[in-house]
Design a protein around this motif. Structure first.
Motif, PDB file in Angstrom:
ATOM      1  N   LYS A 164       0.831  -1.203   0.000  1.00 49.10           N
ATOM      2  CA  LYS A 164       0.000   0.000   0.000  1.00 49.10           C
ATOM      3  C   LYS A 164       0.866   1.254   0.000  1.00 49.10           C
ATOM      4  N   ARG A 165       0.226   2.388  -0.070  1.00 54.60           N
ATOM      5  CA  ARG A 165       0.937   3.672  -0.041  1.00 54.60           C
ATOM      6  C   ARG A 165       1.753   3.772   1.244  1.00 54.60           C
ATOM      7  N   GLN A 166       2.966   4.261   1.124  1.00 58.29           N
ATOM      8  CA  GLN A 166       3.816   4.417   2.290  1.00 58.29           C
ATOM      9  C   GLN A 166       3.236   5.498   3.201  1.00 58.29           C
ATOM     10  N   GLY A 168       0.466   5.687   4.254  1.00 57.94           N
ATOM     11  CA  GLY A 168      -0.919   5.918   3.899  1.00 57.94           C
ATOM     12  C   GLY A 168      -1.164   6.983   2.847  1.00 57.94           C
ATOM     13  N   PHE A 169      -0.119   7.722   2.438  1.00 62.39           N
ATOM     14  CA  PHE A 169      -0.357   8.792   1.458  1.00 62.39           C
ATOM     15  C   PHE A 169       0.775   8.986   0.456  1.00 62.39           C
ATOM     16  N   LEU A 170       1.916   8.352   0.642  1.00 63.69           N
ATOM     17  CA  LEU A 170       3.032   8.532  -0.287  1.00 63.69           C
ATOM     18  C   LEU A 170       3.055   7.423  -1.332  1.00 63.69           C
ATOM     19  N   GLY A 171       3.250   7.794  -2.587  1.00 65.02           N
ATOM     20  CA  GLY A 171       3.364   6.811  -3.656  1.00 65.02           C
ATOM     21  C   GLY A 171       2.022   6.242  -4.049  1.00 65.02           C
ATOM     22  N   ALA A 172       2.091   5.122  -4.729  1.00 69.24           N
ATOM     23  CA  ALA A 172       0.879   4.452  -5.207  1.00 69.24           C
ATOM     24  C   ALA A 172       0.938   2.981  -4.801  1.00 69.24           C
ATOM     25  N   PRO A 173      -0.208   2.323  -4.723  1.00 71.54           N
ATOM     26  CA  PRO A 173      -0.170   0.882  -4.452  1.00 71.54           C
ATOM     27  C   PRO A 173       0.645   0.181  -5.532  1.00 71.54           C
TER      28      PRO A 173
END
Length: 190
Positions: A164-166, A168-173
């Motif tokens: 998942k996103r690092q 919760g908000f960085l990058g994409a799955p």
């Protein structure tokens, strides 16, 4: 001449501090606190043999494997010594021909419908070990058929590797291709 001695002493001191002591401390802390990452995030087979790194993609073209995104590195695919993108413009006729050929290859291997961009375009580094969940999903039927497995079994193996996103908000799955392929070989060797 009297400025030469302090300058040489300062050079020697800074060389020892910055070229010896500081790297030794940082290396020691990394080995102590993050040994897997400090040693390249290497993945090993059951016999202890290194099969790759979770940080660098590998070429897979056999239908029984999850395929990675294309590599743009020179000499050979996923060459870590030649990391870098192709620097080709999307408006370039040569680039469009390469992407069209990649789409044709995917279509000839049973992948139809919308194709995720990461299956036909290289990453900025040319070494990306991950693909999007969408890029993995369109490959499930091909892998299941090539292995004689059920679509559900292959989909479950891929889903187990969803990162998942690092924070919760960085990058994409994303999905690590090498990790999935290792588990596919364990679950359904063929």
């Amino acid at each position: 001449m009297k400025e030469l001695r302090p300058a040489l002493l300062l050079l020697l001191l800074m060389s020892l501090l910055c070229g010896g002591l500081y790297p030794a401390i940082v290396t020691g802390l990394a080995q102590l606190l993050f040994p897997v990452q400090a040693n390249g995030s290497l993945l090993t087979a059951a016999d202890g043999r290194v099969v790759g790194s979770s940080l660098i993609g590998q070429p897979f073209s056999d239908p029984k494997y999850l395929w990675p995104r294309p590599s743009a590195t020179q000499a050979f695919p996923y060459n870590p010594l030649a990391s870098g993108g192709s620097n080709s413009s999307p408006a370039s006729a040569a680039y469009q021909a390469v992407v069209t050929e990649r789409v044709r290859r995917l279509n000839s291997n049973g992948i139809r419908g919308p194709i995720a961009a990461d299956l036909v375009q290289a990453s900025g580094s040319g070494l990306d070990p991950h693909i999007s969940p969408q890029a993995a999903a369109v490959q499930v039927e091909r892998i299941a058929q090539a292995r004689g497995s059920s679509v559900e079994q292959v989909a479950a193996i891929i889903a187990a590797h969803l990162e998942k996103r690092q924070f919760g908000f960085l990058g994409a799955p994303r999905i690590n291709v090498l990790a999935v392929n290792r588990d596919l070989d364990r679950a359904a060797p063929r």
